[in-house]
Scaffold this motif. Sequence first.
Motif, short mmCIF file in Angstrom:
data_model
loop_
_atom_site.label_atom_id
_atom_site.label_comp_id
_atom_site.label_asym_id
_atom_site.label_seq_id
_atom_site.Cartn_x
_atom_site.Cartn_y
_atom_site.Cartn_z
N ALA A 166 0.84 -1.20 0.00
CA ALA A 166 0.00 0.00 0.00
C ALA A 166 0.87 1.25 0.00
CB ALA A 166 -0.93 -0.01 1.21
N SER B 268 -8.59 8.12 1.63
CA SER B 268 -8.56 7.78 3.05
C SER B 268 -9.03 8.95 3.92
CB SER B 268 -7.14 7.39 3.47
OG SER B 268 -6.24 8.46 3.24
N GLU C 25 -0.66 0.29 5.45
CA GLU C 25 -1.12 -1.08 5.30
C GLU C 25 -2.41 -1.33 6.09
OE1 GLU C 25 0.38 -2.97 3.15
OE2 GLU C 25 1.97 -1.50 2.84
N LYS D 196 -6.30 0.56 4.64
CA LYS D 196 -7.11 0.08 3.51
C LYS D 196 -7.45 1.24 2.57
CE LYS D 196 -7.10 -3.90 5.53
NZ LYS D 196 -6.12 -4.93 5.09
N ASP E 8 -8.62 -2.21 -2.09
CA ASP E 8 -9.27 -2.33 -0.78
C ASP E 8 -10.64 -1.67 -0.79
OD1 ASP E 8 -7.12 -3.63 0.56
OD2 ASP E 8 -6.09 -1.71 0.82
N TYR F 106 -14.50 -3.15 -0.20
CA TYR F 106 -15.38 -2.71 0.89
C TYR F 106 -16.53 -1.83 0.42
CZ TYR F 106 -11.81 -4.57 4.01
OH TYR F 106 -10.94 -5.40 4.67
#
Length: 274
Positions: free
Chosen positions: A7, A173, A196, A199, A204, A208
């Motif tokens: 990531a 994020s 990491e 997500k 990722d 989700y």
Amino acid sequence: MTEIKSAWDRVLLARHKNRPTAKYYIDNVFDDFIELHGDRYYGEDKAVMAGLAVIQDIKCTVVAQVKGENTYENIEKNFGMTHPEGYRKALRLMKQAEKFNRPIICFVDTPGAFCGIGAEERGQGEAIAKNLINMISLKVPIISIVIGEGGSGGALALSISDKFAMLKNSIYSILSPEGFASILWKDASRAKEAAEIMKLTAFDLQKYHIIDDIIKEPEGGAQEDPKQCAFNIRNYILKSLDELKKSSVEEVVNNRYKKFRNMDNYWLNQTPSL
């Protein structure tokens, strides 16, 4: 060419100094573009580029968070950190798009909304919240694409959409890995470890149910072949607009609302009871 293993590797690619900016994509994805300025309240925010565009004979409105292509431009554009007037300019043009029945294309690329005293004095939180409230019910199709960094509420303010996609090596994020590590462990040097856990990669977030699609970019990052990346984005926009035009205005708005309500329900079901 960078070998992508983690990531954190994608964080570095999302921030790469040669990564194409929103201005590059506007110039290479759309057939014509006329920039408009100002929020009609305070002033002009150069961290947001917005205006009228044409893509394959479809008239649309484009709203983009834009970083500079060199140090001078980055300072001028506040490194892509949007002020409240930038969000108000975006909303002004989105409402104009609704009035004239033009689809809206948003490009997200910001470390986060600017957190300076002046921005807070001019209502940063209110400006972001107003975008969220209005975007959920705008009666035109909305497509949002994360092309680099998608940080915090600054990115969320342009993310309420019918089609939400990310470039393969972009990130999205609640805050930066450095900020996350500073809060959780009081140690910003653990940013790689934080990345990491957070997500924040496109893979990722698709898993989700936060984003709908991942747009391919060249191996090693968009900077390796910007024209190919622009071509991929153009195709995605045209495909999405073609899909959305099959639904009525009422269906588009209702589906957008249900999409975000379902997202809430999904995460409520994932949360363990305390």
